[in-house]
Design a protein around this motif. Structure first.
Motif, PDB file in Angstrom:
ATOM      1  N   VAL A   1      17.456  40.656 100.279  1.00  0.00           N
ATOM      2  CA  VAL A   1      16.395  40.000  99.499  1.00  0.00           C
ATOM      3  C   VAL A   1      16.667  38.497  99.445  1.00  0.00           C
ATOM      4  O   VAL A   1      15.786  37.676  99.715  1.00  0.00           O
ATOM      5  CB  VAL A   1      16.296  40.610  98.082  1.00  0.00           C
ATOM      6  N   ASP A   2      17.900  38.136  99.121  1.00  0.00           N
ATOM      7  CA  ASP A   2      18.282  36.722  99.033  1.00  0.00           C
ATOM      8  C   ASP A   2      18.245  36.033 100.396  1.00  0.00           C
ATOM      9  O   ASP A   2      17.706  34.938 100.531  1.00  0.00           O
ATOM     10  CB  ASP A   2      19.686  36.579  98.442  1.00  0.00           C
TER      11      ASP A   2
ATOM     12  N   ARG B   1      12.753  47.401 102.112  1.00  0.00           N
ATOM     13  CA  ARG B   1      12.690  48.847 102.362  1.00  0.00           C
ATOM     14  C   ARG B   1      11.636  49.176 103.431  1.00  0.00           C
ATOM     15  O   ARG B   1      11.819  50.090 104.223  1.00  0.00           O
ATOM     16  CB  ARG B   1      12.456  49.602 101.074  1.00  0.00           C
ATOM     17  N   ARG B   2      10.558  48.403 103.483  1.00  0.00           N
ATOM     18  CA  ARG B   2       9.561  48.597 104.543  1.00  0.00           C
ATOM     19  C   ARG B   2      10.155  48.253 105.912  1.00  0.00           C
ATOM     20  O   ARG B   2       9.813  48.882 106.917  1.00  0.00           O
ATOM     21  CB  ARG B   2       8.303  47.773 104.281  1.00  0.00           C
TER      22      ARG B   2
ATOM     23  N   PRO C   1      20.075  43.895  97.942  1.00  0.00           N
ATOM     24  CA  PRO C   1      19.963  42.599  97.238  1.00  0.00           C
ATOM     25  C   PRO C   1      20.393  41.409  98.101  1.00  0.00           C
ATOM     26  O   PRO C   1      19.794  40.331  98.013  1.00  0.00           O
ATOM     27  CB  PRO C   1      20.883  42.769  96.023  1.00  0.00           C
TER      28      PRO C   1
ATOM     29  N   GLY D   1      14.567  36.144 101.822  1.00  0.00           N
ATOM     30  CA  GLY D   1      13.566  35.582 100.926  1.00  0.00           C
ATOM     31  C   GLY D   1      12.344  36.475 100.759  1.00  0.00           C
ATOM     32  O   GLY D   1      11.225  35.975 100.657  1.00  0.00           O
ATOM     33  N   ILE D   2      12.582  37.789 100.748  1.00  0.00           N
ATOM     34  CA  ILE D   2      11.484  38.752 100.587  1.00  0.00           C
ATOM     35  C   ILE D   2      11.824  39.713  99.455  1.00  0.00           C
ATOM     36  O   ILE D   2      12.957  39.749  98.984  1.00  0.00           O
ATOM     37  CB  ILE D   2      11.208  39.530 101.895  1.00  0.00           C
ATOM     38  N   SER D   3      10.840  40.490  99.046  1.00  0.00           N
ATOM     39  CA  SER D   3      11.048  41.429  97.942  1.00  0.00           C
ATOM     40  C   SER D   3      11.856  42.640  98.390  1.00  0.00           C
ATOM     41  O   SER D   3      11.958  42.944  99.585  1.00  0.00           O
ATOM     42  CB  SER D   3       9.700  41.908  97.400  1.00  0.00           C
ATOM     43  N   GLN D   4      12.385  43.344  97.404  1.00  0.00           N
ATOM     44  CA  GLN D   4      13.137  44.567  97.690  1.00  0.00           C
ATOM     45  C   GLN D   4      12.250  45.609  98.369  1.00  0.00           C
ATOM     46  O   GLN D   4      12.694  46.294  99.295  1.00  0.00           O
ATOM     47  CB  GLN D   4      13.724  45.115  96.382  1.00  0.00           C
ATOM     48  N   SER D   5      10.991  45.690  97.943  1.00  0.00           N
ATOM     49  CA  SER D   5      10.094  46.664  98.574  1.00  0.00           C
ATOM     50  C   SER D   5       9.820  46.293 100.027  1.00  0.00           C
ATOM     51  O   SER D   5       9.699  47.163 100.891  1.00  0.00           O
ATOM     52  CB  SER D   5       8.794  46.809  97.787  1.00  0.00           C
ATOM     53  N   ARG D   6       9.751  45.003 100.334  1.00  0.00           N
ATOM     54  CA  ARG D   6       9.551  44.582 101.727  1.00  0.00           C
ATOM     55  C   ARG D   6      10.790  44.894 102.563  1.00  0.00           C
ATOM     56  O   ARG D   6      10.675  45.296 103.721  1.00  0.00           O
ATOM     57  CB  ARG D   6       9.219  43.081 101.794  1.00  0.00           C
TER      58      ARG D   6
END
Length: 113
Positions: free
Chosen positions: A16-17, A27-28, A13, A20-25
C-alpha cells in the motif's frame, strides 16, 4: 512453503505504501495475477523483486499465467520464480527483471510437458 534465503518480503501494508494504492487494490492485483503472494509465517507476502521502479513487474503476469497453465500452484510458482533455474543461469525472477521474458516463458512452458 519455505522462504528463499536472501528474499526481501513485502506485506500488504508495505505494498500500500510502496505503490500508493489502497489495500483493496493490492488484493485485486493478486486476484488479477498481476502480483503473486504467498503466506510466510502466516502473513500474506510478496517478494520485493516483484516490484520494479515503484510498479508491479510488467512481465510477471504473463509468466504467472504460463505457470498456472503448466499446473503450478501459487506456492510452486513462487518457489520456481525465486530459485536458481539451471537453464537460465539465474533465478527466473532475476531473468524477468533483466528483460528476458521470452526465455523465461519458454522454460516455464516446457515445465508443463
Amino acid at each position: 512453503m519455505s522462504t528463499t534465503a536472501g528474499t526481501t518480503w513485502l506485506t500488504v501494508p508495505d505494498l500500500v505504501d510502496l505503490l500508493g494504492i489502497s489495500q483493496s487494490r493490492v488484493r485485486r492485483l493478486f486476484d488479477e495475477r498481476i502480483l503473486l503472494a504467498v503466506r510466510v509465517d502466516g502473513v500474506l507476502r510478496v517478494p520485493a523483486d516483484f516490484i520494479l521502479d515503484g510498479e508491479p513487474l510488467g512481465d510477471l503476469r504473463g509468466t504467472l499465467m504460463v505457470l498456472a497453465d503448466a499446473g503450478f500452484t501459487d506456492e510452486e510458482a513462487m518457489h520456481w520464480l525465486l530459485n536458481d533455474e539451471e537453464s537460465l543461469g539465474t533465478t527466473p525472477i532475476a531473468a524477468l527483471r533483466a528483460r528476458r521474458k521470452a526465455e523465461v516463458r519458454r522454460v516455464a512452458q516446457a515445465l508443463g510437458f
